[in-house]
Design a protein around this motif. Structure first.
Motif, short mmCIF file in Angstrom:
data_model
loop_
_atom_site.label_atom_id
_atom_site.label_comp_id
_atom_site.label_asym_id
_atom_site.label_seq_id
_atom_site.Cartn_x
_atom_site.Cartn_y
_atom_site.Cartn_z
N SER A 33 2.92 -23.69 21.12
CA SER A 33 2.14 -23.68 19.87
C SER A 33 2.09 -22.31 19.22
O SER A 33 1.58 -22.17 18.11
N THR A 34 2.62 -21.29 19.92
CA THR A 34 2.66 -19.95 19.36
C THR A 34 4.11 -19.49 19.30
O THR A 34 4.82 -19.53 20.31
N PHE A 35 4.53 -19.08 18.13
CA PHE A 35 5.93 -18.74 17.92
C PHE A 35 6.09 -17.27 17.56
O PHE A 35 5.14 -16.61 17.12
N GLY A 36 7.31 -16.77 17.72
CA GLY A 36 7.63 -15.42 17.32
C GLY A 36 7.87 -15.34 15.81
O GLY A 36 7.78 -16.34 15.10
N THR A 37 8.24 -14.16 15.37
CA THR A 37 8.40 -13.93 13.93
C THR A 37 9.85 -13.96 13.46
O THR A 37 10.10 -13.89 12.26
N LYS A 38 10.79 -14.07 14.38
CA LYS A 38 12.19 -14.03 14.00
C LYS A 38 12.59 -15.25 13.18
O LYS A 38 12.04 -16.34 13.33
N GLU A 39 13.58 -15.03 12.32
CA GLU A 39 14.07 -16.08 11.42
C GLU A 39 14.91 -17.11 12.17
O GLU A 39 15.61 -16.80 13.14
N ILE A 40 14.84 -18.36 11.71
CA ILE A 40 15.81 -19.37 12.09
C ILE A 40 16.86 -19.39 10.98
O ILE A 40 16.55 -19.73 9.83
N SER A 41 18.06 -18.98 11.30
CA SER A 41 19.10 -18.83 10.29
C SER A 41 19.63 -20.18 9.82
O SER A 41 19.36 -21.23 10.42
N LYS A 42 20.42 -20.14 8.75
CA LYS A 42 21.05 -21.36 8.25
C LYS A 42 21.94 -21.98 9.32
O LYS A 42 21.97 -23.20 9.50
N MET A 43 22.70 -21.14 10.03
CA MET A 43 23.57 -21.63 11.10
C MET A 43 22.76 -22.31 12.20
O MET A 43 23.13 -23.39 12.71
N GLU A 44 21.64 -21.70 12.56
CA GLU A 44 20.81 -22.26 13.63
C GLU A 44 20.16 -23.57 13.20
O GLU A 44 20.07 -24.53 13.98
N LEU A 45 19.70 -23.63 11.96
CA LEU A 45 19.12 -24.88 11.47
C LEU A 45 20.20 -25.97 11.41
O LEU A 45 19.95 -27.13 11.75
#
Length: 211
Positions: A33-45
């Protein structure tokens, strides 16, 4: 479903091979329920969507195509929408996943964090997650073949899709938390769907794991 008049975001499919074994992914899988701040990139999505609910076996005859999860009678009554909540490669907003073409259809740009907060009990998920997958079901697709038991199959199918999402999330160092209940009226209004024809089934909060 598709939205042919809307802007599209083509998703890449040149995924790098994961070194994570399936058995390890299963052992690591947890709801967080607690996440980091790093982006999920277009490739990862793109990878998340392709391996959780995308078409993994194509055929010129659409009746012979297969997706990443089982569907009773290959009726595929589920639809997937994405709410991006943080600024990144893909802008904040609401999107529909076009499974046939493997691209995102932009429904509307904007910050919908407050809408999600007002729609679910676990407000910290809406605060921390990078994005949400919103899974809906269209009962008529299944009821044409399965009548009274079609709703059961739709719910089972959503569970298959969600488990795929958990496991593939591990390969991009992300985590998930599924939500089985929400303010359906508010969420249906966001998606601009009629609850008599399409209903909210499941929500999945997704974000990078804490460093």
């Amino acid at each position: 479903k598709d939205y042919p008049r809307l802007n599209k975001i083509i998703l890449p499919k040149n995924f790098s091979k994961s070194r994570l074994k399936l058995e390890t992914a299963i052992k690591r899988r947890r709801s967080i329920s607690t996440f980091g701040t790093k982006e999920i990139s277009k490739m990862e999505l793109s990878k998340l969507l392709y391996y959780s609910c995308g078409i993994t076996r194509r055929n010129k005859n659409l009746n012979l195509t297969r997706r990443a999860y089982p569907s009773a009678g290959t009726r595929y009554p589920l639809e997937v929408y994405i709410v991006v909540l943080k600024k990144g490669e893909i802008k904040k907003g609401l999107y529909h996943y076009n499974v046939k073409k493997h691209y995102l259809e932009l429904l509307i740009l904007g910050d919908f964090r407050d809408t999600l907060k007002d729609s679910i009990v676990s407000k910290d998920l809406a605060e921390n997650a990078y994005l949400f997958l919103l899974i809906t079901g269209i009962p008529s697709r299944a009821s044409e073949k399965y009548s009274a038991i079609s709703n059961k199959f739709i719910l089972l199918e959503a569970g298959h899709l969600a488990q795929n999402t958990y496991l593939i999330a591990e390969t991009i160092d992300a985590g998930c938390c599924v939500i089985g209940n929400c303010d359906e009226g508010r969420m249906s209004k966001l998606l601009d769907i009629d609850v008599f024809y399409e209903r909210i089934i499941y929500l999945i909060a997704i974000g990078k794991k804490l460093d």
